[in-house]
Design an enzyme around this catalytic site. Sequence first.
Site, PDB file in Angstrom:
ATOM      1  CG  ASP A 259      -2.206   0.818   0.952  1.00 29.15           C
ATOM      2  OD1 ASP A 259      -3.271   0.198   0.744  1.00 29.15           O
ATOM      3  OD2 ASP A 259      -2.130   2.066   0.932  1.00 29.15           O
TER       4      ASP A 259
ATOM      5  CG  ASP B  18       2.796   5.809  -5.932  1.00 30.37           C
ATOM      6  OD1 ASP B  18       1.848   5.285  -6.552  1.00 30.37           O
ATOM      7  OD2 ASP B  18       3.002   7.038  -5.916  1.00 30.37           O
ATOM      8  CB  VAL B  19       0.395   0.739  -7.904  1.00 34.15           C
ATOM      9  CG1 VAL B  19       0.324  -0.309  -6.811  1.00 34.15           C
ATOM     10  CG2 VAL B  19      -0.805   1.686  -7.844  1.00 34.15           C
TER      11      VAL B  19
ATOM     12  CB  SER C  66     -15.437  -0.034 -10.892  1.00 32.94           C
ATOM     13  OG  SER C  66     -16.555   0.673 -10.411  1.00 32.94           O
TER      14      SER C  66
ATOM     15  CE1 TYR D 253     -12.484   4.449  -9.169  1.00 36.36           C
ATOM     16  CE2 TYR D 253     -14.794   4.277  -9.815  1.00 36.36           C
ATOM     17  CZ  TYR D 253     -13.698   3.784  -9.133  1.00 36.36           C
ATOM     18  OH  TYR D 253     -13.813   2.606  -8.419  1.00 36.36           O
TER      19      TYR D 253
ATOM     20  CB  THR E 254     -14.240   0.792   1.132  1.00 39.21           C
ATOM     21  OG1 THR E 254     -14.542   1.531  -0.049  1.00 39.21           O
ATOM     22  CG2 THR E 254     -14.416  -0.698   0.864  1.00 39.21           C
TER      23      THR E 254
HETATM   24  N1  LIG Z   1     -15.779   0.593  -2.559  1.00 38.09           N
HETATM   25  C1  LIG Z   1     -16.481   0.548  -3.682  1.00 38.09           C
HETATM   26  O1  LIG Z   1     -17.694   0.827  -3.715  1.00 38.09           O
HETATM   27  C2  LIG Z   1     -15.788   0.117  -4.960  1.00 38.09           C
HETATM   28  C3  LIG Z   1     -16.603  -0.162  -6.083  1.00 38.09           C
HETATM   29  C4  LIG Z   1     -16.009  -0.559  -7.263  1.00 38.09           C
HETATM   30  C5  LIG Z   1     -14.626  -0.680  -7.340  1.00 38.09           C
HETATM   31  N2  LIG Z   1     -13.870  -0.401  -6.240  1.00 38.09           N
HETATM   32  C6  LIG Z   1     -12.408  -0.550  -6.393  1.00 38.09           C
HETATM   33  O2  LIG Z   1     -11.946  -1.402  -5.366  1.00 38.09           O
HETATM   34  C7  LIG Z   1     -10.560  -1.145  -5.145  1.00 38.09           C
HETATM   35  C8  LIG Z   1     -10.326  -1.044  -3.641  1.00 38.09           C
HETATM   36  O3  LIG Z   1     -10.978   0.136  -3.181  1.00 38.09           O
HETATM   37  P1  LIG Z   1     -11.685   0.248  -1.746  1.00 38.09           P
HETATM   38  O4  LIG Z   1     -13.110   0.483  -1.992  1.00 38.09           O
HETATM   39  O5  LIG Z   1     -11.240  -0.868  -0.887  1.00 38.09           O
HETATM   40  O6  LIG Z   1     -11.084   1.655  -1.279  1.00 38.09           O
HETATM   41  P2  LIG Z   1     -10.057   2.073  -0.110  1.00 38.09           P
HETATM   42  O7  LIG Z   1      -9.836   3.529  -0.305  1.00 38.09           O
HETATM   43  O8  LIG Z   1     -10.547   1.576   1.185  1.00 38.09           O
HETATM   44  O9  LIG Z   1      -8.740   1.230  -0.490  1.00 38.09           O
HETATM   45  C9  LIG Z   1      -7.883   1.609  -1.535  1.00 38.09           C
HETATM   46  C10 LIG Z   1      -6.449   1.406  -1.070  1.00 38.09           C
HETATM   47  O10 LIG Z   1      -5.550   1.732  -2.143  1.00 38.09           O
HETATM   48  C11 LIG Z   1      -4.439   2.430  -1.586  1.00 38.09           C
HETATM   49  N3  LIG Z   1      -3.791   3.219  -2.632  1.00 38.09           N
HETATM   50  C12 LIG Z   1      -4.267   4.344  -3.217  1.00 38.09           C
HETATM   51  N4  LIG Z   1      -3.383   4.797  -4.120  1.00 38.09           N
HETATM   52  C13 LIG Z   1      -2.334   3.936  -4.108  1.00 38.09           C
HETATM   53  C14 LIG Z   1      -1.102   3.881  -4.831  1.00 38.09           C
HETATM   54  N5  LIG Z   1      -0.789   4.817  -5.758  1.00 38.09           N
HETATM   55  N6  LIG Z   1      -0.249   2.861  -4.585  1.00 38.09           N
HETATM   56  C15 LIG Z   1      -0.562   1.899  -3.656  1.00 38.09           C
HETATM   57  N7  LIG Z   1      -1.702   1.919  -2.933  1.00 38.09           N
HETATM   58  C16 LIG Z   1      -2.583   2.925  -3.164  1.00 38.09           C
HETATM   59  C17 LIG Z   1      -5.051   3.279  -0.472  1.00 38.09           C
HETATM   60  O11 LIG Z   1      -4.094   3.725   0.477  1.00 38.09           O
HETATM   61  C18 LIG Z   1      -6.083   2.307   0.112  1.00 38.09           C
HETATM   62  O12 LIG Z   1      -5.507   1.523   1.145  1.00 38.09           O
HETATM   63  C19 LIG Z   1     -10.244   0.138  -5.919  1.00 38.09           C
HETATM   64  O13 LIG Z   1      -9.584  -0.196  -7.112  1.00 38.09           O
HETATM   65  C20 LIG Z   1     -11.607   0.718  -6.208  1.00 38.09           C
HETATM   66  O14 LIG Z   1     -11.609   1.522  -7.360  1.00 38.09           O
HETATM   67  C21 LIG Z   1     -14.416  -0.011  -5.071  1.00 38.09           C
END
Ligand SMILES: NC(=O)c1ccc[n+]([C@@H]2O[C@H](COP(=O)([O-])OP(=O)(O)OC[C@H]3O[C@@H](n4cnc5c(N)ncnc54)[C@H](O)[C@@H]3O)[C@@H](O)[C@H]2O)c1
Length: 255
Positions: free
Chosen positions: A34, A69-70, A145, A158, A193
């Site tokens: 992360d 950082d990805v 997503s 996004y 989340t």
């Molecule tokens: N929560 C939703 O409703 C939802 C719906 C569809 C898709 N998603 C996708 O699910 C995935 C996880 O999201 P989530 O909902 O758990 O959100 P979240 O914000 O809880 O988790 C995302 C994580 O990614 C990390 N992160 C951000 N930028 C980064 C980088 N450059 N390098 C490394 N780590 C990084 C953040 O620190 C965080 O821990 C994401 O790709 C998001 O787009 C989420």
Amino acid sequence: MSERSVLVTGAARGIGAATAIRLAEAGDRVVCLDICADDPALDYPFSTFEDLATTVEACGESAEGVAADVRDSTSLAGCLEDHEFDVVVCAAGAVWGGKEIWDTPEAVWRQMMAVNLDGVFNTAFVTVPAMIESENPGRFVAVASAASMRGLHLMGAYAAAKHGVVGLIRSLAADLADTGVTANAVAPGATATTLLEASADVYSLEDSSEFANHHANQRILQPDEIADAIVWLCSDGASAVTGSVLSVDGGMTAT
Ligand SMILES: NC(=O)c1ccc[n+]([C@@H]2O[C@H](COP(=O)([O-])OP(=O)(O)OC[C@H]3O[C@@H](n4cnc5c(N)ncnc54)[C@H](O)[C@@H]3O)[C@@H](O)[C@H]2O)c1
């Protein structure tokens, strides 16, 4: 088959953390990656080192945490140079919204592409070559997503990046051909989340529970429910599934 080595990005919380813990419970050795730092361009907090440590602890003794950082392939390669993975799950992602496409600041557009789309490419670039050589069946899963399937008002950058993830994964599956490594995406609906709370702010909703109205099942999903689908895609039982996008969205895009 020997113990699998797994990388989960975005693992400090949310869907990534749930997935890392599920895979560790199933016996995999998990590297939890992360960024553990906020992004000044976005007005909600990213995970902290404490969040990452909590996930690693929940994954058990063989787990490891990596802060990286990805968006930065060079630093990603450096942080992971001593690792080879059988299974990779790309869950790192971020959301921004509030303006129409034509009013979206270019820097934010680039940022959405960098984390949500380049991040998946960079992770594949760094990990897939060794995965092809592994004796264990390789599995690459990206978290796309429901916004990969449809346009989103005021969240166009996004949605465009998440559409790109689907194209990347389908093409990766084509390139992997008969290597035995599969590449798939999951497409979650609204999941409880921090990112969902940030999405609720974009639309000035009182709270994110209002997103349940978009789901056929009329409820917000839990991170474990997305993790379960990812774990299945990573299993031996999913050996014939590649280039697929598995909707885990409470029926959102079906109805
Ligand atoms: N929560 C939703 O409703 C939802 C719906 C569809 C898709 N998603 C996708 O699910 C995935 C996880 O999201 P989530 O909902 O758990 O959100 P979240 O914000 O809880 O988790 C995302 C994580 O990614 C990390 N992160 C951000 N930028 C980064 C980088 N450059 N390098 C490394 N780590 C990084 C953040 O620190 C965080 O821990 C994401 O790709 C998001 O787009 C989420």
